[in-house]
Design an enzyme around this catalytic site. Structure first.
Site, mmCIF file in Angstrom:
data_model
loop_
_atom_site.group_PDB
_atom_site.id
_atom_site.type_symbol
_atom_site.label_atom_id
_atom_site.label_comp_id
_atom_site.label_asym_id
_atom_site.label_seq_id
_atom_site.Cartn_x
_atom_site.Cartn_y
_atom_site.Cartn_z
ATOM 1 N N ARG A 90 0.920 -1.041 0.350
ATOM 2 C CA ARG A 90 -0.029 -0.257 0.273
ATOM 3 C C ARG A 90 1.366 1.740 -0.054
ATOM 4 O O ARG A 90 0.394 1.997 -0.962
ATOM 5 C CB ARG A 90 -0.933 0.199 1.115
ATOM 6 C CG ARG A 90 -1.885 0.982 1.431
ATOM 7 C CD ARG A 90 -2.804 0.997 2.484
ATOM 8 N NE ARG A 90 -4.291 1.640 1.966
ATOM 9 C CZ ARG A 90 -4.478 3.000 3.103
ATOM 10 N NH1 ARG A 90 -3.859 2.815 4.237
ATOM 11 N NH2 ARG A 90 -5.169 3.533 2.774
ATOM 12 N N HIS B 130 0.607 4.929 -2.069
ATOM 13 C CA HIS B 130 0.281 5.632 -2.001
ATOM 14 C C HIS B 130 0.865 6.629 -2.534
ATOM 15 O O HIS B 130 1.656 7.733 -2.505
ATOM 16 C CB HIS B 130 -0.236 5.449 -1.087
ATOM 17 C CG HIS B 130 -1.331 5.726 0.062
ATOM 18 N ND1 HIS B 130 -1.912 5.570 1.249
ATOM 19 C CD2 HIS B 130 -2.216 4.675 -1.181
ATOM 20 C CE1 HIS B 130 -3.241 4.824 0.828
ATOM 21 N NE2 HIS B 130 -3.235 4.949 -0.161
ATOM 22 N N ASN C 205 -3.973 9.096 4.304
ATOM 23 C CA ASN C 205 -2.610 8.470 4.813
ATOM 24 C C ASN C 205 -2.563 7.779 6.814
ATOM 25 O O ASN C 205 -2.593 6.875 6.890
ATOM 26 C CB ASN C 205 -1.256 8.662 4.704
ATOM 27 C CG ASN C 205 -1.210 8.803 2.831
ATOM 28 O OD1 ASN C 205 -1.049 7.272 2.513
ATOM 29 N ND2 ASN C 205 -0.755 9.585 2.871
ATOM 30 N N HIS D 51 -6.459 -5.952 -2.491
ATOM 31 C CA HIS D 51 -7.047 -5.709 -1.010
ATOM 32 C C HIS D 51 -7.272 -7.453 -0.629
ATOM 33 O O HIS D 51 -8.858 -7.417 0.074
ATOM 34 C CB HIS D 51 -8.141 -5.443 -1.467
ATOM 35 C CG HIS D 51 -7.724 -4.118 -1.617
ATOM 36 N ND1 HIS D 51 -8.584 -2.683 -1.944
ATOM 37 C CD2 HIS D 51 -7.115 -3.248 -0.614
ATOM 38 C CE1 HIS D 51 -8.472 -1.700 -2.164
ATOM 39 N NE2 HIS D 51 -6.910 -1.835 -1.459
#
Ligand code: HEM
Ligand SMILES: *[C@@H]1O[C@H](CO)[C@@H](O)[C@H](O)[C@H]1NC(C)=O
Ligand SMILES: *[C@@H]1O[C@H](CO)[C@@H](O)[C@H](O)[C@H]1NC(C)=O
Ligand SMILES: *[C@@H]1O[C@H](CO)[C@@H](O)[C@H](O)[C@H]1NC(C)=O
Length: 242
Positions: free
Chosen positions: A74, A78, A106, A204
């Site tokens: 992740r 990001h 975040n 996910h």
């Protein structure tokens, strides 16, 4: 064949070393800022154990934090979605400088920074000032997939680290309330199509989500006081128990 190198004359060895140096220069490409394209063997000459070093740090971290592989993937996402894969996400807040870590997508959910720091420290020890933090995030993502039983790939390397953050970009990361249209727009904006959107959402299949992002779909979807009708009933029961 164990000591085959001893069968070469010192002249031949010198010639081979020279050849290797040339090969390294060719393979690693230009290390000049902005000039180089990414390549798989970027650190082959300057930090040949980079992959193994990051891998070692991740294996160690996983012993006390089984979620870490998901968290690291992740972080790469990001980072890359906000002005490219440049580690801008990792820059901390100081007076006059706002970190992307504090942006809503975040703050309180992005994690794994300490493991990235540990990887950076190990790399600095082995090859000071060579491996970028952006490349550490890229390597950590691939290694995390492999260590989780997924496929590996050749990680392209040679990214440079940013000295600026992009708060607005971080605030605009895809969010849990975004509809398909906005998700598609946000992926398109970084050159990814709907196939990429669906494939990357497959990340996910592991990791964690806080209840706050799911609860309305279980009990009160869009203010209807009903579950999200598209949610599989058995899966809904499972989530309610969790
Ligand atoms: C499609 C748009 C996306 C949205 C709206 C989204 C949203 C979210 C949200 C809300 C969470 C839970 C955070 C929390 O509760 O703390 C999460 C977790 C996660 N996301 Fe995404 N995400 C998206 C795409 C992606 C992509 C492209 C990747 C990587 C390829 C990814 C990887 C992950 C992982 C691995 C976790 C679990 C992290 C952990 O357990 O620490 N997501 N995402
Ligand atoms: C980040 O989250 C913490 C804990 O929820 C909160 O106290 C803090 O104000 C948040 N930071 C920003 C910049 O919103
Ligand atoms: C898309 O994003 C815009 C701007 O943030 C917002 O106003 C709009 O409601 C969103 N639409 C959907 C379908 O999510
Ligand atoms: C369901 O959601 C709506 C809209 O957010 C809200 O007004 C309502 O109070 C919620 N119902 C319950 C039982 O929480």
């Amino acid at each position: 064949m164990a000591s085959s190198s001893s069968s070469f004359s010192s002249g031949a060895k010198a010639a081979m070393a020279a050849l290797l140096a040339v090969v390294c220069l060719l393979n690693c490409g230009s290390h000049d800022a902005e000039a180089a394209a990414l390549c798989v063997d970027y650190y082959d000459c300057t930090c040949p154990d980079a992959y193994k070093i990051v891998q070692g740090v991740l294996v160690e971290a996983h012993k006390s934090d089984t979620r870490i592989f998901a968290s690291l993937i992740r972080l790469h996402f990001h980072d890359c979605f906000v002005q490219g894969c440049d580690a801008s996400l990792l820059l901390d807040t100081f007076p006059g400088f706002e970190s992307e870590k504090d942006a809503r997508p975040n703050n309180g959910s992005a994690r794994g920074y300490g493991v990235v720091d540990a990887a950076k420290a190990a790399l600095e020890k082995a090859c000071p000032g060579v491996v970028s933090c952006a490349d550490i995030l890229a390597l950590a993502a691939e290694i995390s997939v492999v260590l989780s039983g997924g496929p590996g790939w050749n990680v392209l390397l040679g990214r440079l680290d940013s000295k600026t953050s992009n708060i607005a970009g971080a605030q605009n990361l895809p969010g849990p309330t975004d509809g398909l249209k906005n998700l598609t727009l946000k992926f398109n904006a970084v050159g990814l199509d709907t196939t990429d959107l669906v494939a990357l959402s497959g990340a996910h299949t592991f990791g964690r989500v806080q209840c706050q992002f799911v609860t309305d779909r279980l009990y009160n979807f869009s203010g209807t006081n009903q579950p999200d009708p598209t949610l599989n009933a058995a899966y809904r029961s499972f989530l309610i128990q969790r």
